[in-house]
Design an enzyme around this catalytic site. Structure first.
Site, PDB file in Angstrom:
ATOM      1  N   TYR A  39      -7.315  26.065  40.184  1.00  0.00           N
ATOM      2  CA  TYR A  39      -8.680  26.143  39.643  1.00  0.00           C
ATOM      3  C   TYR A  39      -9.702  26.068  40.774  1.00  0.00           C
ATOM      4  O   TYR A  39     -10.627  26.875  40.858  1.00  0.00           O
ATOM      5  CB  TYR A  39      -8.916  25.008  38.632  1.00  0.00           C
ATOM      6  CG  TYR A  39     -10.383  24.811  38.319  1.00  0.00           C
ATOM      7  CD1 TYR A  39     -11.070  25.716  37.515  1.00  0.00           C
ATOM      8  CD2 TYR A  39     -11.104  23.737  38.859  1.00  0.00           C
ATOM      9  CE1 TYR A  39     -12.425  25.557  37.265  1.00  0.00           C
ATOM     10  CE2 TYR A  39     -12.444  23.573  38.610  1.00  0.00           C
ATOM     11  CZ  TYR A  39     -13.107  24.481  37.805  1.00  0.00           C
ATOM     12  OH  TYR A  39     -14.447  24.329  37.562  1.00  0.00           O
ATOM     13  N   LYS A  54     -12.816  28.769  42.373  1.00  0.00           N
ATOM     14  CA  LYS A  54     -14.243  28.490  42.634  1.00  0.00           C
ATOM     15  C   LYS A  54     -14.584  28.825  44.080  1.00  0.00           C
ATOM     16  O   LYS A  54     -15.623  29.424  44.358  1.00  0.00           O
ATOM     17  CB  LYS A  54     -14.557  27.019  42.326  1.00  0.00           C
ATOM     18  CG  LYS A  54     -14.515  26.698  40.838  1.00  0.00           C
ATOM     19  CD  LYS A  54     -15.633  27.401  40.096  1.00  0.00           C
ATOM     20  CE  LYS A  54     -15.383  27.479  38.611  1.00  0.00           C
ATOM     21  NZ  LYS A  54     -16.329  28.318  37.880  1.00  0.00           N
ATOM     22  N   SER A 109     -18.439  24.174  41.819  1.00  0.00           N
ATOM     23  CA  SER A 109     -17.971  22.834  41.474  1.00  0.00           C
ATOM     24  C   SER A 109     -17.786  22.007  42.738  1.00  0.00           C
ATOM     25  O   SER A 109     -17.462  22.546  43.804  1.00  0.00           O
ATOM     26  CB  SER A 109     -16.623  22.971  40.759  1.00  0.00           C
ATOM     27  OG  SER A 109     -15.971  21.731  40.674  1.00  0.00           O
TER      28      SER A 109
HETATM   29  P1  NAD Z   1     -16.416  25.750  28.878  1.00  0.00           P
HETATM   30  O1  NAD Z   1     -14.974  26.071  28.800  1.00  0.00           O
HETATM   31  O2  NAD Z   1     -17.022  24.908  27.807  1.00  0.00           O
HETATM   32  O3  NAD Z   1     -17.282  27.097  28.983  1.00  0.00           O
HETATM   33  C1  NAD Z   1     -16.814  28.267  29.594  1.00  0.00           C
HETATM   34  C2  NAD Z   1     -17.084  29.410  28.631  1.00  0.00           C
HETATM   35  O4  NAD Z   1     -16.675  30.644  29.230  1.00  0.00           O
HETATM   36  C3  NAD Z   1     -16.308  29.269  27.322  1.00  0.00           C
HETATM   37  O5  NAD Z   1     -17.191  29.455  26.248  1.00  0.00           O
HETATM   38  C4  NAD Z   1     -15.268  30.397  27.399  1.00  0.00           C
HETATM   39  O6  NAD Z   1     -14.965  30.903  26.112  1.00  0.00           O
HETATM   40  C5  NAD Z   1     -15.975  31.404  28.283  1.00  0.00           C
HETATM   41  N1  NAD Z   1     -15.074  32.276  29.055  1.00  0.00           N
HETATM   42  C6  NAD Z   1     -14.016  31.914  29.815  1.00  0.00           C
HETATM   43  N2  NAD Z   1     -13.482  32.988  30.399  1.00  0.00           N
HETATM   44  C7  NAD Z   1     -14.208  34.068  30.013  1.00  0.00           C
HETATM   45  C8  NAD Z   1     -14.168  35.449  30.288  1.00  0.00           C
HETATM   46  N3  NAD Z   1     -13.220  35.980  31.070  1.00  0.00           N
HETATM   47  N4  NAD Z   1     -15.097  36.262  29.739  1.00  0.00           N
HETATM   48  C9  NAD Z   1     -16.056  35.745  28.952  1.00  0.00           C
HETATM   49  N5  NAD Z   1     -16.148  34.450  28.627  1.00  0.00           N
HETATM   50  C10 NAD Z   1     -15.238  33.612  29.161  1.00  0.00           C
HETATM   51  O7  NAD Z   1     -16.672  25.088  30.313  1.00  0.00           O
HETATM   52  P2  NAD Z   1     -17.965  24.350  30.865  1.00  0.00           P
HETATM   53  O8  NAD Z   1     -17.627  22.911  31.039  1.00  0.00           O
HETATM   54  O9  NAD Z   1     -19.160  24.734  30.083  1.00  0.00           O
HETATM   55  O10 NAD Z   1     -18.008  24.975  32.330  1.00  0.00           O
HETATM   56  C11 NAD Z   1     -18.865  26.064  32.619  1.00  0.00           C
HETATM   57  C12 NAD Z   1     -18.637  26.465  34.058  1.00  0.00           C
HETATM   58  O11 NAD Z   1     -18.892  25.368  34.914  1.00  0.00           O
HETATM   59  C13 NAD Z   1     -17.217  26.908  34.379  1.00  0.00           C
HETATM   60  O12 NAD Z   1     -17.280  27.987  35.287  1.00  0.00           O
HETATM   61  C14 NAD Z   1     -16.600  25.701  35.043  1.00  0.00           C
HETATM   62  O13 NAD Z   1     -15.566  26.059  35.928  1.00  0.00           O
HETATM   63  C15 NAD Z   1     -17.793  25.131  35.774  1.00  0.00           C
HETATM   64  N6  NAD Z   1     -17.696  23.690  36.034  1.00  0.00           N
HETATM   65  C16 NAD Z   1     -17.470  22.840  34.992  1.00  0.00           C
HETATM   66  C17 NAD Z   1     -17.362  21.471  35.238  1.00  0.00           C
HETATM   67  C18 NAD Z   1     -17.062  20.514  34.123  1.00  0.00           C
HETATM   68  O14 NAD Z   1     -16.586  19.402  34.405  1.00  0.00           O
HETATM   69  N7  NAD Z   1     -17.330  20.839  32.860  1.00  0.00           N
HETATM   70  C19 NAD Z   1     -17.520  20.982  36.548  1.00  0.00           C
HETATM   71  C20 NAD Z   1     -17.785  21.890  37.576  1.00  0.00           C
HETATM   72  C21 NAD Z   1     -17.866  23.245  37.308  1.00  0.00           C
HETATM   73  C1  WQD Z   2     -13.092  11.103  36.482  1.00  0.00           C
HETATM   74  C2  WQD Z   2     -12.505   9.747  36.844  1.00  0.00           C
HETATM   75  C3  WQD Z   2     -10.098   9.760  36.991  1.00  0.00           C
HETATM   76  C4  WQD Z   2      -9.419  10.573  32.719  1.00  0.00           C
HETATM   77  C5  WQD Z   2     -12.580  17.068  37.256  1.00  0.00           C
HETATM   78  C6  WQD Z   2     -12.138  18.272  38.039  1.00  0.00           C
HETATM   79  C7  WQD Z   2     -13.309  18.869  38.775  1.00  0.00           C
HETATM   80  C8  WQD Z   2     -14.504  19.136  37.869  1.00  0.00           C
HETATM   81  C9  WQD Z   2     -14.833  17.943  37.019  1.00  0.00           C
HETATM   82  C10 WQD Z   2     -14.570  21.428  37.148  1.00  0.00           C
HETATM   83  C11 WQD Z   2     -11.353   9.839  37.850  1.00  0.00           C
HETATM   84  C12 WQD Z   2     -10.568   8.887  35.846  1.00  0.00           C
HETATM   85  C13 WQD Z   2      -9.989  10.340  33.962  1.00  0.00           C
HETATM   86  C14 WQD Z   2      -8.685   9.526  32.087  1.00  0.00           C
HETATM   87  C15 WQD Z   2      -9.212   8.097  33.952  1.00  0.00           C
HETATM   88  N1  WQD Z   2     -14.242  20.198  36.945  1.00  0.00           N
HETATM   89  N2  WQD Z   2      -9.913   9.133  34.553  1.00  0.00           N
HETATM   90  N3  WQD Z   2      -8.625   8.320  32.727  1.00  0.00           N
HETATM   91  O1  WQD Z   2     -11.211  14.402  38.264  1.00  0.00           O
HETATM   92  O2  WQD Z   2     -13.569  13.824  39.001  1.00  0.00           O
HETATM   93  O3  WQD Z   2     -13.078  16.088  38.171  1.00  0.00           O
HETATM   94  O4  WQD Z   2     -13.654  17.456  36.358  1.00  0.00           O
HETATM   95  O5  WQD Z   2     -14.953  21.936  38.136  1.00  0.00           O
HETATM   96  O6  WQD Z   2     -12.832  20.036  39.377  1.00  0.00           O
HETATM   97  O7  WQD Z   2     -11.109  17.895  38.929  1.00  0.00           O
HETATM   98  O8  WQD Z   2     -13.105  14.221  36.560  1.00  0.00           O
HETATM   99  O9  WQD Z   2     -13.306  13.265  34.309  1.00  0.00           O
HETATM  100  O10 WQD Z   2     -11.032  14.019  35.096  1.00  0.00           O
HETATM  101  O11 WQD Z   2     -12.046  11.983  36.103  1.00  0.00           O
HETATM  102  O12 WQD Z   2      -9.114   7.004  34.486  1.00  0.00           O
HETATM  103  O13 WQD Z   2      -8.140   9.693  30.990  1.00  0.00           O
HETATM  104  O14 WQD Z   2     -11.926   9.192  35.667  1.00  0.00           O
HETATM  105  O15 WQD Z   2      -8.997   9.220  37.636  1.00  0.00           O
HETATM  106  O16 WQD Z   2     -11.450   8.687  38.662  1.00  0.00           O
HETATM  107  P1  WQD Z   2     -12.653  14.565  38.085  1.00  0.00           P
HETATM  108  P2  WQD Z   2     -12.346  13.421  35.425  1.00  0.00           P
END
Ligand code: NAD
Ligand code: WQD
Length: 361
Positions: free
Chosen positions: A148, A152, A124
């Site tokens: 969190y 990562k 991430s």
């Molecule tokens: P999500 O929660 O929709 O998907 C994660 C999946 O993993 C879920 O289906 C959950 O049930 C499963 N899971 C969690 N822990 C588990 C475990 N111990 N064993 C087996 N299954 C497990 O999240 P997502 O948005 O699809 O994110 C996927 C990956 O990408 C995550 O690792 C997340 O940290 C990373 N990521 C997400 C974002 C985002 O904004 N969505 C941004 C950057 C990184």
């Molecule tokens: C985006 C923008 C907020 C909600 C997060 C995690 C990051 C990654 C992605 C997993 C910002 C603004 C948000 C709201 C708002 N996840 N906002 N009102 O913070 O960039 O990243 O998700 O790895 O680790 O920190 O994403 O969608 O929360 O926010 O104004 O109700 O929207 O302030 O500027 P962010 P976000």
């Protein structure tokens, strides 16, 4: 290749299963169900047009995971399985360390024992903390802003140490910026539990009438309109990057760490207005105080992914909003209900050999 997709029932994992299937790979999903709905499974199978075995397995369950690796011969693993809510991680850090870090360790140990030596890891942009400059390159300083984010960064480091110790192990760390949008079918998408913390799902719920108005966190940032700037990336583009990274690892026999973003910064209000255009709905909002821990502006330099993987994002913000809205309009309460009934294609259930992993969805 036959690919194990850990967390494949979740938001990004389910889209990536489809990209893998489109490119001719076989997919097996392991998901604990902690943050996913069983209802995604028939839709996934229908869209993939092929059997997709889905096993309810927690990565920390070493026995169940070993049985899974003994049941199938995997060529590689895609690892999405993690808890991902930043605020929740501050309240329950130990659960995040255990789920995300212990889960990764057990997975790596099981892969090593089974001789599977290719991993694509969901990292991430959070590993950059509050970046000193934008666009962010992969060689920017890394830091931790919350538990969190620590999971990562630690997972990337564990994987790096394993690659050093086991010279045949290859890994791709993919640092996602802000994934949004949904598959064009509207059948799979992001289904946050409870009140969304991320911007796009919040906007979607306002548009569909589940929430009254959006709170915009901060209107006094040094940005184009005073609101926070992020690099939103369509989940379908993101999914495709995983297949590109996997094929790169195999073709070049190299590990890689890349940013996955569009390279374009978009403010909160720009996203709100793009969503209004795409949906035809008004999004009421009010500007409130900044959210603690938020940076003013974070967007990627995605040129390394283009150079190495030949990948670049294709969808713009309008397409992201259009597809996010289609998903939300067809599934106003996420996977719990659907406006249109989704016919489920009958698929032959895979023969599950081992009792420990027979608890399929
Ligand atoms: P999500 O929660 O929709 O998907 C994660 C999946 O993993 C879920 O289906 C959950 O049930 C499963 N899971 C969690 N822990 C588990 C475990 N111990 N064993 C087996 N299954 C497990 O999240 P997502 O948005 O699809 O994110 C996927 C990956 O990408 C995550 O690792 C997340 O940290 C990373 N990521 C997400 C974002 C985002 O904004 N969505 C941004 C950057 C990184
Ligand atoms: C985006 C923008 C907020 C909600 C997060 C995690 C990051 C990654 C992605 C997993 C910002 C603004 C948000 C709201 C708002 N996840 N906002 N009102 O913070 O960039 O990243 O998700 O790895 O680790 O920190 O994403 O969608 O929360 O926010 O104004 O109700 O929207 O302030 O500027 P962010 P976000």
């Amino acid at each position: 290749m036959r690919i194990l997709v850990c967390g494949g029932a979740g938001y990004i994992g389910s889209h990536t299963c489809l990209s893998l299937a489109e490119r001719g790979h076989q997919v097996v999903v392991a998901d604990s169900g902690v943050n996913s709905s069983a209802r995604v499974v028939p839709r996934l199978r229908r869209l993939a047009g092929m059997p997709v075995p889905v096993h309810r397995v927690d990565l920390r369950d070493r026995g169940a995971l070993s049985v899974l690796f003994a049941t199938y011969r995997f060529d590689a693993v895609l690892h999405f399985a993690a808890l991902k809510a930043v605020g929740d991680s501050c309240r329950r850090p130990l659960e995040y360390f255990d789920n995300n870090i212990s889960g990764t360790i057990v997975l790596l140990q099981t892969m090593q024992a089974a001789g599977v030596r290719r991993l694509v890891f969901s990292s991430s942009a959070t590993v950059y903390g509050e970046p000193a400059q934008v666009p962010v390159r992969e060689d920017a300083a890394l830091s931790v802003m919350n538990p969190y984010g620590r999971t990562k960064l630690v997972a990337e480091q564990l994987i790096g140490d394993l690659c050093t110790a086991d010279t045949g192990f290859r890994a791709a760390n993919l640092r996602y910026f802000n994934p949004v949008g949904a598959h064009a079918s509207g059948l799979i998408g992001e289904d946050p539990c409870g009140e969304p913390t991320n911007l796009m799902p919040y906007i979607c719920q306002v548009a569909v009438g589940v929430r009254e108005k959006l709170r915009v966190f901060g209107g006094d940032y040094p940005t184009v309109d005073g609101t926070g700037v992020r690099d939103y990336i369509h989940v379908v583009d993101l999914a495709r990057a995983h297949v590109d990274a996997l094929e790169y690892m195999v073709r070049e026999d190299r590990s890689v760490t890349v940013n996955l973003g569009t390279g374009r910064g978009v403010s909160v209000l720009e996203l709100v207005h793009a969503f209004e255009r795409a949906s035809g709905r008004r999004i009421p909002y009010e500007i409130v105080d900044r959210r603690p821990g938020d940076a003013a502006s974070v967007f990627a330099d995605p040129s390394l992914a283009q150079e190495l993987l030949g990948w670049r994002a294709e969808f713009d913000v309008d397409a992201m909003c259009r597809d996010a809205w289609r998903w939300q309009a067809m599934n106003p309460e996420g996977y719990r209900t659907s406006v249109r009934r989704t016919p489920v294609m009958r698929v032959r259930r895979p023969k599950i050999v081992a009792a420990r992993v027979a608890d399929a969805y």
